[in-house]
Design an enzyme around this catalytic site. Structure first.
Site, mmCIF file in Angstrom:
data_model
loop_
_atom_site.group_PDB
_atom_site.id
_atom_site.type_symbol
_atom_site.label_atom_id
_atom_site.label_comp_id
_atom_site.label_asym_id
_atom_site.label_seq_id
_atom_site.Cartn_x
_atom_site.Cartn_y
_atom_site.Cartn_z
ATOM 1 N N GLY A 37 0.798 -1.228 0.000
ATOM 2 C CA GLY A 37 0.000 0.000 0.000
ATOM 3 C C GLY A 37 0.828 1.274 0.000
ATOM 4 O O GLY A 37 0.468 2.264 -0.651
ATOM 5 N N ASN A 38 1.962 1.254 0.713
ATOM 6 C CA ASN A 38 2.738 2.494 0.816
ATOM 7 C C ASN A 38 3.438 2.868 -0.495
ATOM 8 O O ASN A 38 3.888 3.990 -0.656
ATOM 9 C CB ASN A 38 3.749 2.420 1.978
ATOM 10 C CG ASN A 38 4.772 1.313 1.777
ATOM 11 O OD1 ASN A 38 4.508 0.319 1.097
ATOM 12 N ND2 ASN A 38 5.943 1.486 2.351
ATOM 13 N N LYS B 272 -13.486 -10.995 4.455
ATOM 14 C CA LYS B 272 -12.626 -9.841 4.196
ATOM 15 C C LYS B 272 -13.482 -8.590 3.995
ATOM 16 O O LYS B 272 -14.253 -8.496 3.044
ATOM 17 C CB LYS B 272 -11.771 -10.092 2.955
ATOM 18 C CG LYS B 272 -10.720 -9.022 2.767
ATOM 19 C CD LYS B 272 -9.646 -9.435 1.787
ATOM 20 C CE LYS B 272 -8.700 -8.297 1.470
ATOM 21 N NZ LYS B 272 -7.770 -7.990 2.549
ATOM 22 N N LYS C 195 -3.088 -10.064 -2.556
ATOM 23 C CA LYS C 195 -2.065 -9.785 -3.581
ATOM 24 C C LYS C 195 -0.743 -10.504 -3.298
ATOM 25 O O LYS C 195 -0.004 -10.829 -4.236
ATOM 26 C CB LYS C 195 -1.851 -8.271 -3.750
ATOM 27 C CG LYS C 195 -1.110 -7.563 -2.627
ATOM 28 C CD LYS C 195 0.299 -7.194 -3.002
ATOM 29 C CE LYS C 195 1.042 -6.431 -1.940
ATOM 30 N NZ LYS C 195 0.827 -6.664 -0.527
ATOM 31 N N LYS D 239 1.961 -12.371 3.894
ATOM 32 C CA LYS D 239 3.257 -12.175 3.234
ATOM 33 C C LYS D 239 4.191 -13.338 3.541
ATOM 34 O O LYS D 239 4.827 -13.900 2.649
ATOM 35 C CB LYS D 239 3.906 -10.858 3.700
ATOM 36 C CG LYS D 239 3.111 -9.639 3.279
ATOM 37 C CD LYS D 239 3.788 -8.364 3.709
ATOM 38 C CE LYS D 239 2.799 -7.224 3.760
ATOM 39 N NZ LYS D 239 1.915 -7.114 2.597
HETATM 40 P P1 ADP Z 1 0.960 -3.904 2.603
HETATM 41 O O1 ADP Z 1 0.125 -2.748 2.178
HETATM 42 O O2 ADP Z 1 2.383 -3.758 2.184
HETATM 43 O O3 ADP Z 1 0.360 -5.235 2.253
HETATM 44 P P2 ADP Z 1 0.252 -4.366 5.407
HETATM 45 O O4 ADP Z 1 -0.075 -3.213 6.275
HETATM 46 O O5 ADP Z 1 -0.835 -5.256 4.939
HETATM 47 O O6 ADP Z 1 1.088 -3.785 4.188
HETATM 48 O O7 ADP Z 1 1.346 -5.291 6.146
HETATM 49 C C1 ADP Z 1 2.595 -4.801 6.577
HETATM 50 C C2 ADP Z 1 2.562 -4.434 8.048
HETATM 51 O O8 ADP Z 1 2.470 -5.580 8.871
HETATM 52 C C3 ADP Z 1 3.809 -3.767 8.560
HETATM 53 O O9 ADP Z 1 3.842 -2.407 8.244
HETATM 54 C C4 ADP Z 1 3.724 -4.008 10.082
HETATM 55 O O10 ADP Z 1 3.139 -2.900 10.721
HETATM 56 C C5 ADP Z 1 2.765 -5.181 10.210
HETATM 57 N N1 ADP Z 1 3.266 -6.347 10.934
HETATM 58 C C6 ADP Z 1 2.457 -7.202 11.615
HETATM 59 N N2 ADP Z 1 3.150 -8.197 12.148
HETATM 60 C C7 ADP Z 1 4.447 -8.016 11.820
HETATM 61 C C8 ADP Z 1 5.656 -8.745 12.075
HETATM 62 N N3 ADP Z 1 5.652 -9.867 12.804
HETATM 63 N N4 ADP Z 1 6.815 -8.268 11.572
HETATM 64 C C9 ADP Z 1 6.833 -7.134 10.827
HETATM 65 N N5 ADP Z 1 5.711 -6.397 10.555
HETATM 66 C C10 ADP Z 1 4.525 -6.826 11.030
HETATM 67 MG MG MG Z 2 -1.595 -6.003 2.949
#
Ligand code: ADP
Ligand code: MG
Length: 310
Positions: free
Chosen positions: A11-12, A127, A210, A272
């Site tokens: 997202g970022n 979701k 995704k 992820k």
């Molecule tokens: P994206 O838009 O890239 O899919 P998300 O917000 O869905 O991003 O997921 C990434 C976020 O997950 C990170 O920014 C962090 O805040 C969070 N997060 C949750 N658990 C963990 C973890 N164990 N290690 C690192 N980040 C984590």
């Molecule tokens: Mg995400």
């Protein structure tokens, strides 16, 4: 070493609204152009949460004012979001490449991803997507057969199933474009979910994660590396706690046991790590990397990020 890399943008990398996206894609494009300048074959995928929410909301507002306004199925909303995001991203990337003296063509591919109608996710759509409704509005929609759920005290939202990707319908096209030296933007927003009905592909009421779609794509096009770019430089255990530990390298087996111990938040880091594990486990030599956009090149060089390998 020159690699075939699937880069999944979080997202970022895109921002939350029109002006944010226009600006964010410039920085994103410079990073990706750098990887291409290093000689890598790059396929880009991306999320679409805010964009698909915006598209849905626009049609919902229209429907409130005009009962004849169409209700857009989720598959169509994803298709629109792929076009809009691809438009911004391919232009930004084209420009960033030209600035490096590279006339590499960039193409956005409207991409369908097959899901299985027997996927258990269809039994439990969970979701949340799009805008919020009051209890009364939600009840009226549910009476019409739509699925909504209360979302953390903030009101009601539509919920859809999030099934696992089975196949990428346009995978041969992705490979043909890569073979022709082009950069491909594909499987945006996890791809347009479709069900196979003989020769017909029917849009499904679902959203595909995704990260999972990117891992499946990476397998199907025989990529060397899957990079999931997000807001953190590394994956952590005890994330957010004082004794947080950032991870550099994980075997598939160790990652699987950390998943089991519940270290990764559902809906953010969990998909992820799961997707990264699934790609790394699919064949020896395949690796996954989770890191921040700005750290992509260092990550490929093995200097940062969290690597997952067999
Ligand atoms: P994206 O838009 O890239 O899919 P998300 O917000 O869905 O991003 O997921 C990434 C976020 O997950 C990170 O920014 C962090 O805040 C969070 N997060 C949750 N658990 C963990 C973890 N164990 N290690 C690192 N980040 C984590
Ligand atoms: Mg995400």
């Amino acid at each position: 070493m020159k690699q075939r890399i699937v880069v999944a943008l979080g997202g970022n990398a895109l921002g939350n609204n029109l002006p944010e996206q226009m600006k964010a894609v410039q920085g994103t494009a410079r990073v990706i152009a750098g990887l291409i300048a290093d000689g890598h074959q790059v396929v880009l995928t991306h999320g679409n949460g805010p964009q698909v929410g915006m598209i849905q909301q626009a049609f919902e507002v229209a429907a409130r004012h005009d009962p004849k306004a169409p209700h857009l199925p989720m598959s169509v909303c994803v298709a629109l979001s792929q076009g809009y995001i691809g438009y911004d991203l391919q232009n930004a990337l084209r420009e960033a490449l030209l600035e490096l003296g590279l006339p590499t063509p960039v193409a956005t591919l409207v991409t369908q991803v097959e899901v299985d109608k027997n996927d258990p996710a269809f039994q439990d759509p969970s979701k949340p997507i799009g805008g919020f409704f009051s209890k009364e509005e939600a009840e009226a929609l549910m009476a019409k057969g739509e699925r909504l759920k209360e979302d953390a005290g903030r009101g009601y939202r539509r919920v859809v199933a999030s099934p696992k990707p089975v196949d990428i319908i346009e995978k041969e096209t992705v490979c043909a474009l890569l073979a022709a030296g082009q950069v491909v933007i594909t499987a945006g927003g996890g791809g347009i979910p479709v069900l196979r009905e003989g020769n017909h592909l029917r849009g499904a009421s679902a959203v595909i994660d995704k990260d999972w779609a990117s891992a499946r794509l990476a397998e199907l096009i025989d990529a060397d590396l899957l990079i999931i770019l997000t807001a953190v430089e590394k994956v952590a255990i005890r994330f957010g706690k004082p004794d947080v530990q950032w991870l550099d390298r994980l075997s598939v087996r160790d990652a699987a046991s950390l998943i089991e111990q519940g270290h990764f938040a559902a809906g953010s880091m969990l998909p992820k790590v799961e997707a990264a594990v699934s790609f790394a486990a699919s064949r020896p030599g395949r690796e996954s990397l989770i890191t921040q956009l700005e750290k992509a090149a260092e990550g490929i060089a093995g200097q940062t990020g969290t690597r997952i390998a067999l």
